[in-house]
Design a protein around this motif. Structure first.
Motif, PDB file in Angstrom:
ATOM      1  N   PRO A 168     -13.153  11.053   8.809  1.00  0.00           N
ATOM      2  CA  PRO A 168     -14.171  11.967   8.279  1.00  0.00           C
ATOM      3  C   PRO A 168     -13.576  13.203   7.626  1.00  0.00           C
ATOM      4  N   ARG A 169     -12.451  13.723   8.185  1.00  0.00           N
ATOM      5  CA  ARG A 169     -11.842  14.920   7.599  1.00  0.00           C
ATOM      6  C   ARG A 169     -11.371  14.642   6.177  1.00  0.00           C
ATOM      7  N   TRP A 170     -10.680  13.488   5.993  1.00  0.00           N
ATOM      8  CA  TRP A 170     -10.202  13.161   4.646  1.00  0.00           C
ATOM      9  C   TRP A 170     -11.355  12.825   3.725  1.00  0.00           C
ATOM     10  N   ARG A 171     -12.383  12.172   4.254  1.00  0.00           N
ATOM     11  CA  ARG A 171     -13.552  11.874   3.422  1.00  0.00           C
ATOM     12  C   ARG A 171     -14.190  13.168   2.933  1.00  0.00           C
ATOM     13  N   ALA A 172     -14.267  14.170   3.818  1.00  0.00           N
ATOM     14  CA  ALA A 172     -14.847  15.450   3.417  1.00  0.00           C
ATOM     15  C   ALA A 172     -13.959  16.137   2.390  1.00  0.00           C
ATOM     16  N   TRP A 173     -12.617  16.084   2.591  1.00  0.00           N
ATOM     17  CA  TRP A 173     -11.706  16.765   1.664  1.00  0.00           C
ATOM     18  C   TRP A 173     -11.751  16.121   0.289  1.00  0.00           C
ATOM     19  N   LEU A 174     -11.750  14.767   0.276  1.00  0.00           N
ATOM     20  CA  LEU A 174     -11.794  14.058  -1.001  1.00  0.00           C
ATOM     21  C   LEU A 174     -13.192  14.024  -1.598  1.00  0.00           C
ATOM     22  N   LEU A 175     -14.180  14.429  -0.771  1.00  0.00           N
ATOM     23  CA  LEU A 175     -15.571  14.388  -1.189  1.00  0.00           C
ATOM     24  C   LEU A 175     -15.999  12.979  -1.563  1.00  0.00           C
ATOM     25  N   LEU A 176     -15.557  12.009  -0.719  1.00  0.00           N
ATOM     26  CA  LEU A 176     -16.024  10.646  -0.928  1.00  0.00           C
ATOM     27  C   LEU A 176     -17.518  10.562  -0.637  1.00  0.00           C
ATOM     28  N   ASP A 177     -17.989  11.384   0.284  1.00  0.00           N
ATOM     29  CA  ASP A 177     -19.422  11.559   0.460  1.00  0.00           C
ATOM     30  C   ASP A 177     -19.804  12.674  -0.503  1.00  0.00           C
ATOM     31  N   ALA A 209      -6.245  18.846  -7.549  1.00  0.00           N
ATOM     32  CA  ALA A 209      -7.177  18.348  -6.530  1.00  0.00           C
ATOM     33  C   ALA A 209      -7.340  19.349  -5.402  1.00  0.00           C
ATOM     34  N   LEU A 210      -6.237  19.963  -4.980  1.00  0.00           N
ATOM     35  CA  LEU A 210      -6.317  20.965  -3.914  1.00  0.00           C
ATOM     36  C   LEU A 210      -7.129  22.170  -4.376  1.00  0.00           C
ATOM     37  N   ALA A 211      -6.886  22.624  -5.586  1.00  0.00           N
ATOM     38  CA  ALA A 211      -7.655  23.759  -6.115  1.00  0.00           C
ATOM     39  C   ALA A 211      -9.141  23.423  -6.194  1.00  0.00           C
ATOM     40  N   ARG A 250     -16.101  18.308 -12.871  1.00  0.00           N
ATOM     41  CA  ARG A 250     -17.108  17.865 -11.907  1.00  0.00           C
ATOM     42  C   ARG A 250     -16.966  18.545 -10.550  1.00  0.00           C
ATOM     43  N   PHE A 251     -15.899  19.302 -10.347  1.00  0.00           N
ATOM     44  CA  PHE A 251     -15.660  19.970  -9.070  1.00  0.00           C
ATOM     45  C   PHE A 251     -15.599  18.975  -7.922  1.00  0.00           C
ATOM     46  N   GLU A 252     -15.012  17.801  -8.180  1.00  0.00           N
ATOM     47  CA  GLU A 252     -14.795  16.804  -7.137  1.00  0.00           C
ATOM     48  C   GLU A 252     -13.340  16.350  -7.183  1.00  0.00           C
ATOM     49  N   PRO A 253     -12.551  16.644  -6.164  1.00  0.00           N
ATOM     50  CA  PRO A 253     -11.142  16.248  -6.163  1.00  0.00           C
ATOM     51  C   PRO A 253     -10.930  14.750  -6.296  1.00  0.00           C
ATOM     52  N   ARG A 278     -11.466  15.870 -15.674  1.00  0.00           N
ATOM     53  CA  ARG A 278     -12.132  15.421 -14.454  1.00  0.00           C
ATOM     54  C   ARG A 278     -12.405  16.575 -13.489  1.00  0.00           C
ATOM     55  N   ALA A 279     -11.710  17.698 -13.702  1.00  0.00           N
ATOM     56  CA  ALA A 279     -11.928  18.862 -12.829  1.00  0.00           C
ATOM     57  C   ALA A 279     -13.289  19.506 -13.073  1.00  0.00           C
TER      58      ALA A 279
END
Length: 459
Positions: A6-15, A213-215, A147-150, A144-145
């Motif tokens: 879940p932590r990585w999903r939140a960071w990558l914004l897969l959800d 992606a981090l930014a 969209r504000f989604e890493p 791609r940045a």
């Protein structure tokens, strides 16, 4: 994707949207994503138009019977992909799978175009790695940045890394002679590829993608908090006056009971006359509808003149001018608001009478003086309010309208302050009036007399 923590999903914004956010905030984010996708497509189309113009005016440096024309083919395929994605976004069909496929396909077309240049010029595969068009790989990733989604930066950068590895493998596999060299000058003057330079490219791609992606992850978190805060301010404004809501959300100090500020302010108390009788006739639903009409009529007038609604008291409204935010014209603004309210209420009552509905009148009491605007409560529930003699006096003046036979009363002092602050209009004054609950007689200004009741017309 289910195996990702879940932590990585939140960071990558897969959800793509945080399920914990209120639905209205998610809708705002979705609207921002839609606009971002349109912006990406527009920028890409403008870039395609510019490159097409450059290709059109540049003399071809390859044979007329070349097996492929890389640039026109690549630009055409890329334009087709952009238009398809734009159509899908506009019609609401651009899901995550389709977007991922589009991001991968766009990068694949770009890298394929680079590979096709070797075929176009009928040269060994190494030529594909020599062209300056490599910089557009970074352009695609950077777009791609928007969209504000890493996630999509990582997908685009990952596709670029994989694609460049594939080009290297093709060069090593398909070159007719030794394709590699460690001599930098030789690599510049020949088709041989400097392996260190290619590793530098791959490293630059990886670092650029990871950094961006981090930014974006940090920026997206700030965006979500900003939208949530904006929504919170809008929601607070439904329960508090706008100025109070801004004070709550912008406060740098912890809010607690007992905080307050002294102000010179005007206090206006409004109340429906004949409301009890109207409530008996209308029933619960009719009463709510009546109050809604009355408040929608009066409150915008108060706010238009710089007033703030402190609280609703059933059919009463307590408003202040100059309490939430200091105002050197608080008394003049308050009297102008009363004048407009009285006029608006007359029209409202006439319309209700024509519709055969109860049409209660409105009484008003206005006083000026020093008040304390601050926070009261028990720590678990806080409330901003105004406290002071002017508040109590305004409520008493409103009640005194019945004894005086008027609709709106103010202290003589309030009218004198209003005239000093630019109010134009004379109000008759009644001197030495005994007001219930007030120790000393007062000089009162009549802001509005009670209108005569139409014959054969009940309130």
């Amino acid at each position: 994707m289910a195996a990702i923590s879940p932590r990585w999903r939140a960071w990558l914004l897969l959800d793509a949207l945080d399920d914990a956010l209120p639905a209205r905030v998610r809708r705002q984010l979705q609207a921002e994503q839609f606009r971002a996708e349109l912006l990406v497509a527009v920028v890409q189309l403008l870039l395609l138009a510019l490159l097409s113009a450059l290709v059109g005016v540049t003399p071809p440096g390859y044979a007329p019977d070349a097996p492929v024309r890389a640039a026109p083919l690549g630009l055409s395929l890329f334009a087709l992909l952009v238009l398809l994605r734009l159509y899908a976004a506009w019609t609401g069909q651009l899901g995550r799978a389709l977007l991922a496929a589009g991001v991968v396909a766009e990068m694949a077309v770009l890298l394929g175009t680079l590979a096709a240049t070797a075929l176009q010029y009928e040269q060994p595969p190494q030529l594909a790695l020599k062209g300056p068009a490599f910089v557009y790989v970074f352009v695609l990733i950077g777009l791609r940045a928007l969209r504000f989604e890493p996630l999509w930066v990582l997908v685009s950068g990952g596709t670029a890394l994989l694609g460049w590895f594939t080009l290297l493998a093709w060069v090593l596999w398909g070159a007719p002679v030794q394709p590699l060299t460690w001599d930098y000058v030789t690599s510049l003057r020949s088709l041989q590829v400097h392996l260190g330079a290619e590793l530098d490219r791959l490293l630059a791609l990886a670092v650029f993608t990871a950094t961006l992606a981090l930014a974006l992850a940090r920026a997206r978190a700030l965006l979500v908090r900003a939208l949530a805060r904006e929504r919170a301010v809008a929601d607070l404004s439904l329960f508090f006056d706008d100025a109070v809501a801004r004070r709550i959300t912008a406060s740098e100090a912890e809010l607690m009971a007992g905080q307050g500020e002294r102000r010179e302010a005007a206090i206006l108390f409004l109340d429906l006359r004949g409301f009890t009788q109207a409530a008996a006739e209308l029933g619960p639903e009719g009463v709510i509808a009546l109050l809604g009409e009355y408040q929608r009529l009066v409150v915008p007038i108060v706010r238009r003149h710089g007033g703030s609604v402190d609280k609703y008291l059933g059919d009463g409204i307590l408003a202040s001018f100059g309490a939430v935010v200091p105002d050197a014209s608080h008394a003049a603004r308050a009297l102008r608001a009363v004048d407009e309210i009285v006029q608006a209420v007359d029209g409202w009552r006439a319309r209700r009478r024509e519709a055969g509905l109860a049409a209660p009148d409105v009484g008003a009491g206005l006083a000026t003086g020093e008040v304390v605007f601050g926070i009261v409560g028990d720590g678990r529930r806080l409330e901003y309010t105004v406290i002071g003699d002017a508040v109590n006096l305004a409520a008493k003046l409103e009640k005194h309208n019945k004894a005086q036979g008027t609709r709106a009363l103010a202290t003589r002092e309030a009218c004198e302050r209003a005239r000093a602050q630019g109010y134009r209009g004379d109000k008759p004054v009644c001197t030495q009036v005994e007001v219930a609950g007030v120790a000393q007689p007062l000089d009162l200004a009549v802001l509005s007399d009670r209108p005569r009741r139409p014959q054969n017309q009940q309130m």
